[in-house]
Design a protein around this motif. Sequence first.
Motif, short mmCIF file in Angstrom:
data_model
loop_
_atom_site.label_atom_id
_atom_site.label_comp_id
_atom_site.label_asym_id
_atom_site.label_seq_id
_atom_site.Cartn_x
_atom_site.Cartn_y
_atom_site.Cartn_z
N GLY A 58 -36.95 22.76 19.61
CA GLY A 58 -37.77 23.72 20.37
C GLY A 58 -39.06 23.19 20.95
O GLY A 58 -39.93 23.95 21.36
N LEU A 59 -39.23 21.84 21.01
CA LEU A 59 -40.47 21.30 21.58
C LEU A 59 -40.15 20.26 22.65
O LEU A 59 -39.71 19.15 22.36
CB LEU A 59 -41.33 20.65 20.47
CG LEU A 59 -42.65 20.02 20.90
CD1 LEU A 59 -43.59 21.03 21.54
CD2 LEU A 59 -43.36 19.37 19.71
N LEU A 69 -44.42 14.21 13.83
CA LEU A 69 -45.31 13.66 14.86
C LEU A 69 -46.47 12.88 14.22
O LEU A 69 -46.92 11.86 14.75
CB LEU A 69 -45.84 14.77 15.77
CG LEU A 69 -44.80 15.33 16.76
CD1 LEU A 69 -45.33 16.58 17.45
CD2 LEU A 69 -44.42 14.29 17.81
N THR A 70 -46.96 13.38 13.08
CA THR A 70 -48.04 12.66 12.38
C THR A 70 -47.53 11.29 11.92
O THR A 70 -48.21 10.28 12.08
CB THR A 70 -48.53 13.49 11.16
OG1 THR A 70 -48.93 14.77 11.62
CG2 THR A 70 -49.69 12.81 10.46
N LEU A 90 -50.16 18.29 18.24
CA LEU A 90 -50.30 18.38 16.78
C LEU A 90 -51.13 19.59 16.34
O LEU A 90 -50.93 20.12 15.26
CB LEU A 90 -50.95 17.10 16.23
CG LEU A 90 -50.00 15.97 15.84
CD1 LEU A 90 -50.78 14.74 15.44
CD2 LEU A 90 -49.08 16.39 14.71
N LYS A 91 -52.07 20.01 17.23
CA LYS A 91 -52.94 21.12 16.85
C LYS A 91 -52.14 22.40 16.58
O LYS A 91 -52.53 23.23 15.76
CB LYS A 91 -53.97 21.38 17.98
CG LYS A 91 -54.96 20.24 18.16
CD LYS A 91 -55.80 20.45 19.42
CE LYS A 91 -56.64 19.22 19.73
NZ LYS A 91 -57.21 19.26 21.08
N PRO A 95 -41.17 21.27 10.53
CA PRO A 95 -41.53 19.90 10.13
C PRO A 95 -41.97 19.02 11.30
O PRO A 95 -42.20 17.84 11.14
CB PRO A 95 -40.20 19.40 9.54
CG PRO A 95 -39.15 20.09 10.38
CD PRO A 95 -39.71 21.44 10.71
N LEU A 96 -42.07 19.66 12.52
CA LEU A 96 -42.44 18.86 13.70
C LEU A 96 -43.80 18.19 13.51
O LEU A 96 -43.99 17.03 13.89
CB LEU A 96 -42.45 19.74 14.96
CG LEU A 96 -41.08 20.01 15.59
CD1 LEU A 96 -40.23 20.90 14.71
CD2 LEU A 96 -41.22 20.60 16.97
#
Length: 663
Positions: A274-275, A300-301, A289-290, A295-296
């Motif tokens: 979904g991103l 990404l982190t 990230l904000k 778990p995205l």
Amino acid sequence: MEKINSLSLDLETYSDVDLNKCGVYKYAQSSAFEILLFGVSVNGGEVQVYDLAQGESVPVEIIKALTDNSVLKWAFNASFERVCLSVWLQRYYPQYFESYSIHEDTVGGYLNPSAWRCSMVWSAYMGLPLSLAGAGAVLGLSEQKLREGKDLIRYFCVPCKPTKANGGRTRNLPEHDAQKWETFKAYNKRDVEVEMSIQDRLRKYPVLDFVWDEYHIDQEINDRGIALDRTLVKNAIAFDEKSKAELSEKMQELTNLDNPNSVQQMKQWLADNGLEMDSLGKKEVASVLKTAPEPLRTVLTLRQQLAKSSVKKYQAMENAVCEDGRARGMFMFYGANRTGRFAGRIIQLQNLPQNHMPDLEQARGIVRDGNYTAAELLYDDIPDTLSQLIRTAFVPRPGMKFVVSDFSAIEARVLSCLAGEKWRSEVFANNGDIYCASASAMFGVPVEKHGVNGHLRQKGKIAELALGYGGSVGALKAMGALDMGLAEDELQPLVDMWRSSNPNIVKFWWEVDRCVKETVKKRVPTETHGIRFIYQSGMLFIKLPSGRQLSYVKPRMGENRFGGEAVTYEGVGGTKKWERIESYGPKFVENIVQAISRDILMYAMKTLSHCFICGHVHDELIIECSKDVSVDAICEQMGRTPPWIPGLLLRADGYECEFYKKD
């Protein structure tokens, strides 16, 4: 043989060390290093090529001339020839070799640079390309560098892969291809001829003696080198490998991807979850990230941590370090030929990550001890910790310390002094904070750091950094104004307020613009604010207060993208290719201010040349000195205003440390 006054040289060499990765000092130190061809012209005469690979030897008169400091030695990128010949002479002619070092210094193994001149520096001084072929082409020389050179160098100068066809050998020698070898000798001869033609063509525009003195100081700093903590470097590389393996494993568990490092696979996985993301660049990921859900967010982190390329710096250190534990050849004199500023090489001290860790020393100790378990326990982000420790890998010799000293707001001071912006100079005279003062002038209220209206200081700072050279809304955005919480509709008013509170700087931009245009159109000299503009033989020269000149090749009038007239000239542009570049007043002011700031740093280097300067970054010097040397004394000497720019208020601040860091 006639009395030798000058030599023009070019060497072809072999080593098993990668020159591009490791630099010439490490390259020449290898036991496999040798000089294959020695091309030389004595006193501007016919070029001779001595085929050392096939047993010829260089006449003893030339050997003696190499170590005679009254004989001028010329080469294109002369530091290569000087360092290679230093090693070669010590190996084969130790009776003639003499170093210029004092016992306490670490420049001992090299020929005195004061007897050397570099035609690459001359090319750079004239705004020409920094390659022999490029400079020759722009100057339209009848002798051009032979094109097959790269292939010949690949064939004879570096190890080759063993194959069935070549009988399993790891190196090509002259007897393996006699015809190629003859071509290689012709190539070596031609390089000396082109180098001499460049000198000949540029004879009308000599490099000033004091600039050659600066070059010699630069060469001495490169010869001295800077010591590395090899234990820290080795452990940092090992920590990084371990951390990367763990991060990759975590990513694989979370995503089930074959290769979570693949941009394509990662984009697809994010889209499936979904991103949609066009790019996985640092900025784009940071902004997503904000708001990203789990778990995205974790994935990404982890990706950001994996993408940290800081270990490349440690790898570069490992590549460059010489036998005595020092990295040499880190600085390129006149690397930026528009201003004459230095460029970084190999480890690139010019772009080291900053350190903000409160427990820097503890973190350094843990990595140095190789205690990975403790590092994992105490630090969430191992790649970031390693990144912040990069500076600390540079250390002084045992029994010595570093003093790091830098100019405070040098460009802002130079710009204010040249433009005659009195209120700014008063801020500097009173040791004020220019960002607070700027915000105060813009908003008409008192601003104090951490005090009254302190929140406005950030706006003052970003305006100062973005707007001093004609920047507008775009420059503020590029500096990250929106990320700092400024709203889009605040930006134009910020530009207007900064300009109205700095009318003399704005006037200075347009006076320079007028002078440049008049000089290029009418080919007459002009002058403003102590800066002279001269047109001569298809070149625009800008004469700085120090006496040094900036050079712009083939200037002419053109049209800018708004339909107005603009000055264009030839140079290396954003594409790294030789092209026509468009410029205007504020851009020339930026060149002028940065060039003068560079001249002030060089003046400080000359003042402090009795110290062991072992590194410099932008407007900062790293000095290796005995424990009893006073930081204040060094800062006082560094902060002396050069006689050629009276009225400039300089200030240098410094600190001492057991390893390099940002204070």
